[in-house]
Scaffold this active site. Structure first.
Site, PDB file in Angstrom:
ATOM      1  N   SER A 136      42.284  10.818  -6.750  1.00 21.63           N
ATOM      2  CA  SER A 136      43.482  10.706  -7.572  1.00 21.63           C
ATOM      3  C   SER A 136      43.727  11.991  -8.359  1.00 21.63           C
ATOM      4  O   SER A 136      44.863  12.471  -8.448  1.00 21.63           O
ATOM      5  CB  SER A 136      43.337   9.521  -8.531  1.00 21.63           C
TER       6      SER A 136
ATOM      7  N   SER B 227      49.694   6.632 -10.069  1.00 23.71           N
ATOM      8  CA  SER B 227      48.992   6.299 -11.303  1.00 23.71           C
ATOM      9  C   SER B 227      47.583   6.856 -11.196  1.00 23.71           C
ATOM     10  O   SER B 227      46.908   6.673 -10.175  1.00 23.71           O
ATOM     11  CB  SER B 227      48.963   4.782 -11.514  1.00 23.71           C
ATOM     12  N   GLU B 228      47.134   7.555 -12.243  1.00 27.87           N
ATOM     13  CA  GLU B 228      45.896   8.324 -12.109  1.00 27.87           C
ATOM     14  C   GLU B 228      44.652   7.454 -11.904  1.00 27.87           C
ATOM     15  O   GLU B 228      43.612   7.951 -11.509  1.00 27.87           O
ATOM     16  CB  GLU B 228      45.694   9.292 -13.277  1.00 27.87           C
ATOM     17  N   ASN B 229      44.775   6.161 -12.133  1.00 30.12           N
ATOM     18  CA  ASN B 229      43.633   5.290 -11.866  1.00 30.12           C
ATOM     19  C   ASN B 229      43.554   4.862 -10.399  1.00 30.12           C
ATOM     20  O   ASN B 229      42.890   3.877 -10.078  1.00 30.12           O
ATOM     21  CB  ASN B 229      43.653   4.061 -12.786  1.00 30.12           C
TER      22      ASN B 229
ATOM     23  N   ASN C  52      54.370  11.185 -11.414  1.00 34.39           N
ATOM     24  CA  ASN C  52      53.484  10.489 -12.339  1.00 34.39           C
ATOM     25  C   ASN C  52      54.209  10.328 -13.669  1.00 34.39           C
ATOM     26  O   ASN C  52      54.697  11.308 -14.241  1.00 34.39           O
ATOM     27  CB  ASN C  52      52.185  11.287 -12.536  1.00 34.39           C
TER      28      ASN C  52
END
Lengths: 217, 223, 217, 223
Positions: free
Chosen positions: C93, C51-53, C28
């Site tokens: 996520s 990607s944390e989304n 990340n």
């Protein structure tokens, strides 16, 4: 002793439960007797059957030869999926249950207490092996819990009691009891009899019940 | 025949009351249910608590809802952005309450809300300002913060397709908070770009089963 | 004062970080400078950008005109998805992050302390609005945390310090620091300098650092 | 080029050590990774702790693993079934430890393990034998039991299709515990009925992203 009544058969209890299930409800039918309720749901209403192994929108039994080992219910019986049904993992399935998204769960029971406590998972005898499955999750998670069971045990002992003798599954969670003799609401004021089968008197029903009944028929 | 399709955004949000807690999907603009928010602005509900990852971008959508004075409090992970000027002004003027929650804790609290957990221990934010005053516990040598569920009276989310039972699929990274907010709310309203026939969504591909969705509103592509 | 060195540019730091990322790693890249690392990852190795989304397997920036508002990264920049990539919701996520499934996270920072504490979310001045995003989750959740930042602030103050002055993001979580002047490992014994840019001496580096360095070059 | 495809079940399980905790997917036979279990029996690892919904059916798969004497302890929700005689005999003979966990708590503990939570408060089993000796707490008038995560050293699961990055999709109700066990284990081995090219699985439809999977073994349909 001459009796003037014939207890409801399992099919008749199941039919009676089915009558009380409304369109649009998300319903989990427990293993055993409650599974029968599915056979009496009206075809013209959308009622969503949930199975805790990750199925929403269960359909009827498959035709012979169409069984799929990957399409089973919580009782490990072959099922089908309706159009509009879906599959999901166990985490999501129990989020539905524990999170209060199941409107109604129908459970079998060994005993129900007058405050709505239910015992249905373990007899607790030395020879018994404890096995709980999803019973405790359903008991605490479903918005309404209906119990479907014989009114008395095979030995004639009342299964509706003041206090449970058997290990508890969930506290104060039963809302209604359907037996082969009556339909009883669990209320703040006590056990309110809503319906008695033909030919059985309230007094006779009370005699077969281990807790005080209120006659609301 | 059960039909969760609602004709318009206005009708869908008509039960939203003053003081409601509303979980609004989206990460920035992706997945933000702009038309449902517009309808909510029109309704002019007051004292809302809004849960979203952000605190609005530019002048539209969530930012416009803030500007309209409908929001008492916002719970989010990342209010400050280059175009969050509406929020920034309200915040600095003391006209809006802010609860900043780490993004993963926000997700976990929403998931706890949807799945009936009473509280969770998360390692995130231990020892930081965002854990101040919160209960903590060391478990197997790791430090955790006790966090409580977030539930919505309503969720407003955006999906790609929906059917009359409320089943939803999403588009790419616009999925983000939609599925978990749907599960955490008493009444979930999804705006979808397309309404499809029952059975058109493959049961293996449905991301949000209809049990989590109460109304589906078709919002066509903008002219 | 005559200096014999040129600090690394952001691109050069990013390239240096990229060199240390191994095939098969789930990575990340934080918002800001760390995003640049993606530009220097080798094409012939499978490295998975998260990607944390809700995106795993991020590809390069889209070609002009191919931008999709529903396909963005955590910094809300347009991205693409590689073959083999996937989408998932925020719960999943952050399960990846908090559950220790991300091998490596590269973060920007205001300050790093010699014990690995990091401050990168909030300056805490009266005019600042707190906004944390996923920074705290990444700091505690990723297996390894690399920091990428300028060695000193714009005012020339050391950003590597004995104790943080700014609000902390996560305790003892930084494993390595890449600056425009050096690469430094955070170890149990202290800050071990692994690499210094050409023309800069260890003593000069120490002078620009707010905590004691160990020379391991 | 990263390739998580492993040639055989035997090779895939070759690092499983005595005393390991192994999460095994499946609800009854649906989703049970029978061939991986067969390979594990051949390996003859001892003192295993097995986590599964059940405790084996008939004489094959998990039941055969128990019969082979590899298992010290089983954590499950529903050991007793009409065809669980192998487990029943071992249990009654005191040759296997049993931890009974409500099915939803089992799922939630596995999810906590996979998502890094330190503990959770669940309402399930409050006031019952299965909560005896456990910490409890009343939150907003509801009683909860504190439960700790379950993590696996290994997970053995079964999926329909997989690719070389470890992405998986499942078949119908065989999905059950697969996705959450994959996420909760240090080393997840998936047997799949079909190995597909990278890109053949739609990114919207992938149920278990490859980050949770370490080896994929192709097990063809039985002859």
């Amino acid at each position: 002793m001459i009796t003037n009544y014939t207890p409801w058969s399992v099919d008749e209890i199941a039919r009676r439960v089915a009558e009380d299930i409304e369109e649009g409800m998300y319903v989990n039918l427990g293993i055993g007797q409650p599974t029968k309720v599915a056979d009496f749901l009206p075809d013209d209403k959308d009622i969503f059957l949930h199975s805790e192994n990750g199925v929403l929108g269960m359909g009827p039994e498959p035709a012979e030869g169409k069984e799929d080992g990957d399409l089973i219910n919580a009782g490990k019986q072959y099922i089908t999926l309706l159009e509009g049904g879906s599959y999901f993992h166990h985490g999501d399935s129990f989020a539905m249950i524990r999170g209060g998204h199941i409107d109604l769960c129908v459970l079998g029971a060994f005993e129900v207490a007058e405050n709505g406590d239910i015992a249905n998972w373990f007899l607790g005898r030395p020879q018994d092996i404890p096995a709980v499955g999803g019973a405790m999750d359903l008991a605490v998670g479903a918005k309404e819990v209906y119990v479907m069971m014989d009114h008395v045990s095979k030995n004639g002992e009342p299964k509706i009691v003041e206090n449970l003798k058997l290990p508890i599954t969930g506290e104060k969670c039963v809302n209604r009891i359907y037996t082969d003799l009556a339909v009883i609401n669990v209320t703040d004021k006590g056990l309110a009899v809503r319906e008695i089968i033909d030919g059985l008197t309230f007094e006779e029903l009370q005699a077969k019940t281990g807790a005080k009944l209120i006659n609301n028929t | 025949m059960l039909n969760k399709i609602t004709k318009s955004a206005t009708e869908a949000i008509s039960n939203i009351h003053d003081g409601a807690t509303i979980l609004i999907g989206g990460f920035g603009l992706a997945g933000q249910p702009a038309e449902l928010i517009d309808a909510l602005i029109e309704r002019n509900a007051k004292d809302l608590t809004i849960v979203n990852n952000n605190a609005g971008n530019g002048d539209t959508g969530l930012a416009a809802l803030l500007k309209a004075g409908c929001v008492r409090k916002i719970i989010c992970s990342f209010p400050r952005q280059h175009d969050s000027y509406i929020f920034d002004d309200l915040y600095r003027a003391g006209k809006i309450e802010l609860e900043v929650v780490p993004q993963g804790t926000l997700a976990a609290r929403i998931q706890a809300g949807g799945s009936g957990l009473g509280a969770i221990y998360t390692p995130t934010a231990y020892g930081t300002l965002l854990a101040e005053g919160k209960e903590t516990r060391t478990i197997d040598g790791v430090n955790y913060v006790l966090e409580y569920p977030i539930k919505g009276d309503f969720a407003l989310i955006k999906a790609l397709k929906g059917d009359r039972w409320g089943n939803l699929i999403y588009n790419k990274a616009a999925r983000n908070f939609g599925p978990i907010m749907a599960a955490a709310s008493s009444h979930t309203i999804a705006q979808v770009s397309e309404v499809v026939e029952l059975g058109a969504l493959d049961p293996e591909h449905i991301v949000t089963p209809g049990i989590f969705v109460h109304e589906v509103v078709h919002i066509g592509a903008k002219a």
